[in-house]
Design an enzyme around this catalytic site. Structure first.
Site, PDB file in Angstrom:
ATOM      1  N   GLY A   1      63.053  12.130 128.392  1.00 24.65           N
ATOM      2  CA  GLY A   1      64.323  12.414 127.726  1.00 24.65           C
ATOM      3  C   GLY A   1      65.073  11.210 127.182  1.00 24.65           C
TER       4      GLY A   1
ATOM      5  N   MET B   1      57.283  19.979 124.862  1.00 19.37           N
ATOM      6  CA  MET B   1      55.838  20.068 124.644  1.00 19.37           C
ATOM      7  C   MET B   1      55.300  21.505 124.681  1.00 19.37           C
ATOM      8  SD  MET B   1      55.272  16.948 124.079  1.00 19.37           S
ATOM      9  CE  MET B   1      53.509  16.699 124.116  1.00 19.37           C
ATOM     10  N   ARG B   2      56.052  22.444 124.152  1.00 20.35           N
ATOM     11  CA  ARG B   2      55.556  23.814 124.059  1.00 20.35           C
ATOM     12  C   ARG B   2      55.624  24.276 122.620  1.00 20.35           C
ATOM     13  NH1 ARG B   2      52.551  24.999 127.899  1.00 20.35           N
ATOM     14  NH2 ARG B   2      52.737  27.225 127.478  1.00 20.35           N
TER      15      ARG B   2
ATOM     16  N   LEU C   1      56.368  27.032 119.902  1.00 20.92           N
ATOM     17  CA  LEU C   1      57.330  28.133 119.908  1.00 20.92           C
ATOM     18  C   LEU C   1      56.843  29.241 118.978  1.00 20.92           C
ATOM     19  CD1 LEU C   1      60.424  25.792 119.700  1.00 20.92           C
ATOM     20  CD2 LEU C   1      59.718  27.136 121.702  1.00 20.92           C
TER      21      LEU C   1
ATOM     22  N   ASN D   1      63.522  18.718 115.234  1.00 25.84           N
ATOM     23  CA  ASN D   1      62.532  18.082 116.103  1.00 25.84           C
ATOM     24  C   ASN D   1      62.386  16.623 115.682  1.00 25.84           C
ATOM     25  OD1 ASN D   1      60.366  17.889 118.048  1.00 25.84           O
ATOM     26  ND2 ASN D   1      58.925  17.918 116.323  1.00 25.84           N
TER      27      ASN D   1
ATOM     28  N   HIS E   1      59.536  13.564 115.570  1.00 20.45           N
ATOM     29  CA  HIS E   1      58.100  13.332 115.681  1.00 20.45           C
ATOM     30  C   HIS E   1      57.838  11.838 115.485  1.00 20.45           C
ATOM     31  CE1 HIS E   1      53.841  14.162 115.493  1.00 20.45           C
ATOM     32  NE2 HIS E   1      53.765  13.394 114.412  1.00 20.45           N
TER      33      HIS E   1
ATOM     34  N   ASP F   1      54.880  20.377 113.512  1.00 18.27           N
ATOM     35  CA  ASP F   1      55.134  19.101 112.827  1.00 18.27           C
ATOM     36  C   ASP F   1      55.167  19.239 111.307  1.00 18.27           C
ATOM     37  OD1 ASP F   1      55.247  17.905 115.322  1.00 18.27           O
ATOM     38  OD2 ASP F   1      53.130  17.390 115.319  1.00 18.27           O
TER      39      ASP F   1
ATOM     40  N   GLU G   1      63.551   5.971 116.671  1.00 13.51           N
ATOM     41  CA  GLU G   1      63.846   7.376 116.997  1.00 13.51           C
ATOM     42  C   GLU G   1      65.272   7.515 117.527  1.00 13.51           C
ATOM     43  OE1 GLU G   1      60.950   9.520 119.386  1.00 13.51           O
ATOM     44  OE2 GLU G   1      59.382   8.139 118.770  1.00 13.51           O
TER      45      GLU G   1
END
Ligand code: GRF
Length: 217
Positions: A14, A93-94, A96, A110, A112, A148, A177
């Site tokens: 996180g 990491m799932r 959807l 998101n 990446h 992605d 990021e």
């Protein structure tokens, strides 16, 4: 204008979540992080979130087996209970389901660790090095059912050095990021992002472009 209520979805340490929390401490920031939701009870980021006084919830994907729709429905219930306006995936990491993604169209972001559309998927730093890429970076984009993909809101670039290792490159990209995710969320929360033909158009004052970010890194 009231601040947007944001949920950050995590599966791990996180650090991007922490960057969003830090940015949102400023009362003039247009969004507040009101919920951190994890699919894993042992995600390190949950501790950071609790230490910051932010509500946390766990929806354990394992307890839903292969029933992805039921998992997504359980998450949706939690998001609704917290009256969430915008969802930020940050190392979540799932995959959807399209139905869930559709509910959050242009309201789910998101991050990446690559300059999309290059290097979708995992192991992006390793693959960038192997490909001999001279520029690498990170992308914040709206989430669409395809992984992605989705309209790009903001990117930040770093120059790849000849002596870079996966670790050194990852560290410089991670710093980018942490800078671009709060900026991208700000644009969305301020309604400055319009999606036209699959591209994000940004209204108002100019935002840092990739070259500026590269010069800073
Ligand atoms: C980041 O590199 C992010 O780009 C990717 O997963 C990683 C999560 O790291 N989606 P953290 O949990 O935010 O530290």
């Amino acid at each position: 204008m009231s601040r947007k209520r944001v949920a950050v979805l995590i599966s791990g340490r996180g650090s991007n979540m922490a960057a969003l929390i830090e940015a949102a401490k400023d009362k003039s920031y247009p969004a507040e992080i009101v919920l951190v939701l994890s699919n894993k009870a042992d995600a390190g980021g949950l501790i950071t979130a609790r230490d910051s006084g932010i509500a946390t919830e766990v929806v354990d994907h394992a307890s839903f087996g292969k029933d992805r729709a039921a998992f997504d429905a359980a998450m949706q219930k939690v998001l609704e209970a917290h009256r969430i306006d915008i969802v930020c995936l940050a190392g979540f990491m799932r995959l959807l389901s399209p139905g869930f993604v559709g509910l959050w169209q242009n309201r789910m972001l998101n991050i990446h660790p690559a300059l999309l559309p290059a290097f979708k998927g995992l192991d992006t730093h390793k693959r960038a090095l192997e490909a001999g890429a001279k520029t690498h970076g990170a992308t914040v984009h709206f989430v669409v059912p395809e992984m992605d993909a989705g309209p790009i809101i903001m990117q930040g670039a770093v120059a790849v050095r000849d002596d870079d290792t996966e670790k050194s490159l990852a560290a410089r990209v991670l710093a980018v990021e942490h800078r671009i995710y709060p900026e991208a969320l700000r644009l969305v929360a301020e309604h400055r992002v319009r999606v036209v033909d699959g591209r994000c158009l940004i209204n108002g004052a100019p935002v840092p472009d990739a070259e500026t970010l590269m010069a800073q890194s």
